[in-house]
Scaffold this motif. Structure first.
Motif, short mmCIF file in Angstrom:
data_model
loop_
_atom_site.label_atom_id
_atom_site.label_comp_id
_atom_site.label_asym_id
_atom_site.label_seq_id
_atom_site.Cartn_x
_atom_site.Cartn_y
_atom_site.Cartn_z
N HIS A 182 0.86 -1.19 0.00
CA HIS A 182 0.00 0.00 0.00
C HIS A 182 0.89 1.24 0.00
N THR A 183 0.80 2.05 -1.03
CA THR A 183 1.49 3.33 -1.09
C THR A 183 0.53 4.37 -1.66
N ALA A 184 0.94 5.62 -1.58
CA ALA A 184 0.16 6.71 -2.19
C ALA A 184 0.73 7.11 -3.54
N MET A 185 1.55 6.25 -4.13
CA MET A 185 2.12 6.55 -5.44
C MET A 185 1.04 6.64 -6.51
N GLN A 210 3.38 5.45 -15.83
CA GLN A 210 4.83 5.26 -15.83
C GLN A 210 5.24 3.82 -15.56
N GLY A 211 4.33 2.99 -15.05
CA GLY A 211 4.64 1.59 -14.85
C GLY A 211 4.94 1.20 -13.42
N SER A 259 5.30 13.14 -5.32
CA SER A 259 4.72 13.28 -6.65
C SER A 259 5.28 12.24 -7.61
N THR A 260 4.43 11.84 -8.56
CA THR A 260 4.92 11.05 -9.68
C THR A 260 5.49 12.02 -10.70
N SER A 261 6.71 12.43 -10.43
CA SER A 261 7.42 13.39 -11.27
C SER A 261 8.89 13.31 -10.89
N ALA A 262 9.71 14.07 -11.61
CA ALA A 262 11.15 14.14 -11.33
C ALA A 262 11.83 12.77 -11.42
N SER A 263 11.26 11.85 -12.17
CA SER A 263 11.83 10.50 -12.35
C SER A 263 12.14 9.84 -11.01
N ARG A 264 11.31 10.09 -10.00
CA ARG A 264 11.67 9.74 -8.63
C ARG A 264 10.92 8.53 -8.07
N GLN A 265 9.81 8.09 -8.67
CA GLN A 265 8.99 7.11 -7.98
C GLN A 265 9.66 5.75 -7.84
N THR A 266 10.33 5.26 -8.87
CA THR A 266 11.00 3.97 -8.73
C THR A 266 12.09 4.05 -7.67
N TYR A 267 12.82 5.17 -7.66
CA TYR A 267 13.88 5.38 -6.67
C TYR A 267 13.29 5.47 -5.27
#
Length: 799
Positions: free
Chosen positions: A513-516, A521-522, A554-562
């Motif tokens: 469970h996350t708020a992503m 973006q996958g 945020s789902t931005s800045a290429s940050r979510q996978t990291y």
């Protein structure tokens, strides 16, 4: 530096092995989306819902003299009409970085399309008709449209009462933010230069052009709160801005992510969220709002248009001596994320090159143009277009091949950025350029069949049949870019994950469970892959994102996978440790290996790194409580750039991509066909190789779009948008998108989970200048503005 891995682009298999990290796992929502069965936020429905509609300003800058809603309220089927005076809280403004945006116009409209009033009715057409019956009298005010009008002595100050004030280092209140970067001695370095080239460049306003317009459903609750189901990029940021305007505590505004039809930065800011909630709370009925395409162009921010001036110096053997630049970004009527975009543009404006002496500056303006904010590439895109054009100019001036000139000056691991930050992970700029140049070239005259007949689909102009190859010239261009990953400049960037491990029907299963925000973006594959890898289970369920769990950012800045991927990894590790404790108690004895071994879970078994089975996972958990843990994960800290010198460790990580564009140009009509757009990119670790390639191809296509077709046209005399539709705002279709072969490197960043590097934005940078460089090579023209229009290639005047 780890081994370089080349990932082929023809990955079509589904989940391989245990479908963990490194597997090309197919998206669970993919088939639903392409067949039209996926439920987007615009598909939401409630049996007794009303429909909301927004009345927007027809002027870019005007005082509201009077506003009469009586005729609209009298229309049958209308349940509420709201204006600024009806806002229920003392807090009437919101904003991502500063609270300067009124929920409804506060007596002044500052851009064409600003929300003025809201209507709730029992049918969407009724709501629209009622909005047209609201009588608003405006008194037009002088316009601020560019730097000259923004800073003129008699310029109207657009935000004289901004709550956070204006920083002392900003020379005028209409300059929202200014970031200089100063390092070394530019004057002395310039004296050593054998060649100096300058250039003035212009970058047009680009729209995110996501396919699903803004939409959502607000449902009033019995506790006086509201439940909001919405397409967004950042649930908790929305919550932080929405609740004060509603006059509610955050725990009474419950948000759930609904199906998102693309984002690319355009959903970081609020659109209909506050409006739907206001109408729902006023009427006591659920309220749905769905923008049509026309309204969507006014309902979200766009990419900042920019003017850029550059000066580069080099020695006769091709070494850079110095860089000077000034970047002016038009932020439009409200701040949005302009301060952060300015910081990015300034700190990355020298590109991925080694140069010790720099004087760089970026400023962001308040104007009466449409508000601008986040879009894929976030300030680095505009800079890359200009500095890569400069690199081609320098290479020509010193008589070098443009790729070899770039490779000679390319940074590598250990290089120092203009901000003084040392690049402490792989920076394979020269290798990316070498690889993309070595990729096979597409065949010459590829439009000719074996019999010599022309296939017009492969020619500039396509099926319009404007040429059969006469006057068509080929050009090849190269570019490389650098993009930061994650939020920067001291932002507390973190994500939260809750992981539950339990046994169901004799099988160990995990729930994450996350708020992503999954915006395409996958992440729906990545988070499950990480959980499978860390917990050794096959069945992983992702709970829909909402605000019942801590923020994912945020789902931005290429940050979510990291960051969110890192949070899932971190939390799974804690779950593993808890299982290990259960194993110790179950066995009844203490074994030191249990406390020290790196625990791996494979096939539902808890094992040591030596492979000895300690216990069956199902047996450990079957008679006890499930293991349920929620933890936060932060990347390493950053710091704000000095406001005078720009020095500071402002970024978490850097990403690099290089492109080679092959184009064919009909020089008589100014039509361009991009034949191929090859890319080489380092991603650190490809968690899902298939998804990585898709991200690179998607970003490359968006860069192609701004190179040759995409631009929001704003009338300079009225500051009104001239082309708010997909009829007039052009985006690449499948017929415009060329083959995009991708060469993916995996050079691990030792500071990141699995060594990964954010991948989604970097290809958007270098694709644009590569395409334009190829057009220059084909035509010999000094093209300094994007998008490149046909009249720029033929010398004719466009409308």
């Amino acid at each position: 530096m780890s081994e370089v891995t080349r990932i082929p682009t023809d990955l079509v298999q589904g989940a391989t092995g245990h479908a963990g990290v490194g597997a090309s796992t197919l998206r669970p929502d993919g088939v639903l989306k392409v067949t039209g069965e996926f439920a987007y936020s615009s598909d939401l429905w409630h049996e007794d819902m009303l429909w909301g509609h927004t009345l927007r300003s027809p002027h870019a800058h005007a005082e509201i003299v009077s506003l009469d809603i009586s005729e609209a309220l009298a229309q049958a089927g209308v349940h509420a009409v709201l204006t600024y005076d009806d806002l229920p809280s003392d807090v009437k403004h919101y904003g991502l970085e500063c609270r300067d945006t009124p929920a409804l116009a506060d007596g002044v409209v500052r851009y064409h399309g600003e929300p003025v009033a809201l209507v709730a009715a029992d049918h969407p057409e009724t709501a629209r008709r009622a909005a047209h019956k609201i009588r608003v009298e405006y008194r037009e005010l002088p316009l601020v449209t560019d730097e000259a009008t923004a800073t003129a002595p008699d310029a109207p100050v657009l935000h004289p009462h901004r709550e956070d004030g204006h920083a002392a280092h900003v020379p005028h209140p209409n300059i929202l933010h200014r970031q200089p970067i100063v390092r070394g001695d530019v004057a002395s370095a310039a004296a050593r230069a054998d060649v100096v080239v300058t250039g003035d460049y212009e970058f047009g306003m680009q729209d995110q052009a996501f396919l699903g317009p803004e939409s959502g459903l607000a449902v009033p609750a019995e506790d006086g709160g509201v439940d909001l189901y919405v397409a967004t990029q950042w649930l908790h940021s929305d919550l932080r801005q929405i609740a004060p305007v509603l006059g509610l505590p955050e725990d009474k505004v419950r948000m759930t992510l609904s199906g998102v039809g693309g984002a690319f930065g355009g959903r970081e800011d609020l659109s209909m969220q506050i409006h739907a909630c206001l109408l729902a709370l006023r009427t006591g009925r659920p309220v749905k709002m769905v923008y049509d395409r026309y309204e969507s162009f006014f309902g979200h921010v766009h990419r900042h248009p920019a003017r850029l001036h550059y000066e580069h110096g080099a020695t006769k053997d091709g070494r850079l001596t110095h860089i000077k630049c000034r970047i002016v970004l038009d932020g439009g009527a409200y701040a949005s994320s302009t301060p952060a975009v300015v910081g990015n543009a300034a700190s990355l404006s020298a590109g991925p090159y080694v140069v010790d002496d720099v004087e760089l500056e970026a400023v962001g303006l308040y104007t009466n143009n449409p508000p601008c904010g986040a879009m894929r590439g976030f300030g680095a895109v505009q800079a890359c277009f200009a500095y890569e054009a400069q690199m081609d100019k320098l290479a020509a001036a010193v008589g070098m091949d443009p790729v070899e000139f770039r490779r000679l000056n390319a940074m590598s691991q250990g290089a120092v950025m203009p901000t003084g930050q040392r690049v402490d992970s792989p920076a394979p700029v020269a290798e990316l350029l070498r690889r993309v140049k070595a990729m096979p070239m597409p065949p010459e005259r590829q439009w000719e069949s074996a019999g010599g007949a022309a296939d017009v689909r492969a020619l500039p102009g396509g099926l319009s049949n404007t040429t059969h190859g006469e006057g068509v010239v080929r050009g090849v261009g190269y570019a490389v870019g650098i993009k930061n990953v994650g939020f920067s400049e001291g932002f507390d960037d973190y994500s939260t994950a809750r992981v539950r491990l339990e046994v169901l029907n004799g099988e160990a299963v995990a729930t994450v469970h996350t708020a992503m925000a999954e915006v395409g973006q996958g992440g729906v594959t990545v988070l499950a892959q990480i959980a499978r890898t860390e917990l050794g289970v096959q069945q992983v369920t992702l709970i829909p994102a909402d605000t019942r769990v801590g923020s994912a950012g945020s789902t931005s800045a290429s940050r979510q996978t990291y960051v969110t991927g890192g949070a899932v990894k971190h939390t799974c590790e804690a779950v593993r440790e808890r299982v290990l404790e259960l194993g110790r108690r179950t066995q009844g004895t203490y074994h030191p290996a249990w406390a020290t071994a790196e625990l791996l879970l494979e096939g539902g078994k808890v094992v040591t790194d030596g492979g000895e089975v300690l216990a069956d996972l199902a047996e450990l958990l079957a008679d006890g409580e499930p293991v349920d843990i929620e933890l936060e994960f932060r990347h390493r800290p950053t710091e704000a750039f000095d406001v005078r010198t720009g020095q500071g460790n402002g970024h978490v990580q850097y990403a690099f991509a290089a492109h080679r564009a092959v184009v064919e140009v009909d020089t008589e009509l100014g039509l361009v066909k991009v034949v191929e757009l090859a890319c080489a990119q380092d991603v650190g670790k490809a968690i899902n190789p298939l998804s990585v390639v898709g991200q690179i191809q998607g970003g490359s296509t968006q860069g192609l779009g701004v190179a040759v077709m995409e631009e929001i046209l704003v009338d300079p005399a009225t500051a009104k948008v001239r082309n708010p539709s997909f009829t007039d705002y052009l985006i690449p279709t499948i017929l415009d998108t060329p083959p995009i072969p991708v060469d993916v490197l995996e050079l691990a960043d030792p500071h990141a989970p699995y060594g990964l590097r954010g991948a989604g934005e970097a290809p958007t940078l270098s694709s644009t200048p590569a395409v334009v460089a190829a057009i220059r090579a084909a035509t010999g023209l000094d093209l300094t503005r994007v998008p490149v229009r046909p009249e720029a290639l033929t010398g004719t005047r466009g409308d």
